[in-house]
Design an enzyme around this catalytic site. Structure first.
Site: not given
Ligand code: MV4
Length: 447
Positions: A165, A275, A288, A292
């Site tokens: 963001g 995402e 995205e 990780r």
């Protein structure tokens, strides 16, 4: 399998990784800054190594010091956790060059997905739905205007090196595009060292839903279902749940297959998260990929029974994925509340000495933390002090269980956001599962 793993992180995620290693018979090396000598991750590891002063640039992000600790202790692999060096492609590459396994995807995977414009292209190539927008980074304001006219307003400008963001600009009219373009560009350059930006159609009032994936070195891939992450403030997630209360079986299946298509097409390895933004008609688009282990991975563990961190370690050691998609079965409903050391009304961080730290327990409750009564939370790092994760047969049972768990908690000496989490549990829209990324604005005005 590795005999010894170094954990290049702190706090609850370091404890989480140490626990996985311990159960796998792997010896552990903790690293810690001078501010963290009393943290539980130092106590739980077999060995602990001080790697520098409190500021993370000099310690948890200090590649030379971390590699020295790994070499001195004979660690064969490094688990980076989340944050710090977890998405640093250069670090992953340096690890490989000195013969230490980086527990995560390949440097190339991190590099591609770390560039959000490249990640978008990768998704498009894989046939995964992406929002209308630029094929790659924008050349200039003129190109941005041309694309905005083609896509239709509102549009959003994003930093290619950003994510989470930061450095975004929403644009509603042609007249405001010029200024926004230059603001986004200079903010991107200042924050990430790269002024590359791209444009997308802006989705009004979306849900943020992500798919956990696992992939081995031979290209076998499974997804572990979705996590609903829409309850956030200023791009910080506060609460996550699995499964999403809004997805249908059909869309869940399509999103899982889309995530797998991207992983296969990009030759992605190890654990990752894809995402998506989901609109009111349940149309989903890739935004995205996170390379990780994520803070919210325990809700996936709760409903699948799969230990995501152990899988990361096994996959990094070259083991084959030991499950097929049909072996991944979803049971019940899980919710995670992030307990932050912060004022529940102002969101101002509240570090300091914890004098009471009574955590919940009982059926279906898990707590991940590196904090205990008497511990002093240092002011140098993020404000996450614990994660409370509950699992129930149904969403209603999980909500009742989380309310009960929050009621049992007593944390004194610091302020926490437990009062806010309790308000969320009691909220009628939350209880109906009817919420989007704007949900928290009613409790937490953005400044
Ligand atoms: C968007 C979006 C709407 N349309 N992209 C925010 C975090 C980052 N992962 C991507 N984010 C968003 N991307 C398009 N094309 C909405 C968000 C978003 C958001 C944006 C502004 C303010 C708050 C937000 C909260 C969640 C998601």
């Amino acid at each position: 399998m590795f005999k010894k793993v170094l954990i290049a992180n702190r706090g609850e995620i370091a404890v989480r990784v140490i626990r996985a290693c311990r159960e796998m018979g792997i010896r552990t090396v903790a690293v810690f800054s001078k501010a963290d000598a009393d943290s539980l991750h130092v106590r739980y590891a077999d060995e602990a190594f001080c790697i520098g002063p409190a500021d993370s640039a000099s310690s948890y992000r200090n590649i030379a010091n971390i590699l020295s600790a790994a070499e001195i202790t004979d660690a064969e692999a490094i688990h980076p956790g989340y944050g710090f060096l977890a998405e640093d492609a250069n670090f992953a590459e340096v690890c490989a060059s000195v013969g230490i396994r980086f527990i995560g995807p390949t440097p190339e995977n991190i590099r591609v997905m770390g560039d959000k414009a490249k990640a978008r292209e990768a998704a498009h190539r894989a046939g995964v739905p992406v929002l209308p927008g630029s094929p790659g980074p924008l050349r200039d304001e003129k190109e941005a205007l041309k694309l905005a006219q083609k896509i239709g307003f509102p549009v959003i400008l994003k930093a290619a090196a950003g994510g989470g963001g930061r450095g975004m600009r929403v644009i509603h009219t042609e007249a405001s595009l010029g200024n926004a373009f230059h603001q986004a560009q200079s903010e991107a350059l200042a924050s990430f060292g790269s002024g590359e930006i791209y444009i997308e159609k802006y989705v009004v009032d979306p849900r943020h839903i992500e798919i956990q994936v696992l992939a081995d070195e031979r290209g076998a891939v499974v997804h572990l279902g979705e996590r609903e992450c829409s309850i956030q403030r200023r791009h910080q997630k506060i609460l996550e749940e699995a499964p999403s209360a809004v997805l249908t079986e059909k869309i869940r299946k399509r999103m899982g297959e889309a995530a797998i298509d991207l992983v296969k097409s990009a030759r992605y390895r190890n654990a990752g998260t894809v995402e998506f933004l989901v609109d009111k008609d349940l149309k989903f688009h890739f935004i995205e990929m996170n390379t990780r282990v994520q803070v919210e991975h325990p809700v996936t563990e709760a409903i699948t029974g799969i230990d995501v961190v152990k899988e990361q370690i096994r996959l990094s050691a070259g083991d084959s994925l030991d499950m097929k998609q049909r072996d991944v079965q979803f049971v019940g409903h899980a919710i995670e509340c992030r307990i932050n050391a912060e004022d529940p009304d102002t969101f101002v961080p509240s570090p300091g000495r914890v004098v009471r730290f009574d955590l919940p327990g009982g059926p279906g409750v898990r707590v991940d933390t590196a904090v205990y009564a008497g511990y002093t939370i240092p002011p140098h790092y993020d404000s996450l002090v614990a994660k409370v994760i509950v699992h129930g047969k149904t969403r209603d049972e999980a909500i009742a269980r989380m309310s009960r768990a929050l009621d049992e908690s007593r944390i004194e000496g610091i302020k926490t956001n437990i009062p806010l989490q309790r308000k969320i549990m009691a909220d009628p829209d939350f209880r109906r599962g009817k919420y989007t990324t704007h949900f928290l604005e009613r409790y937490a005005p953005e400044p």
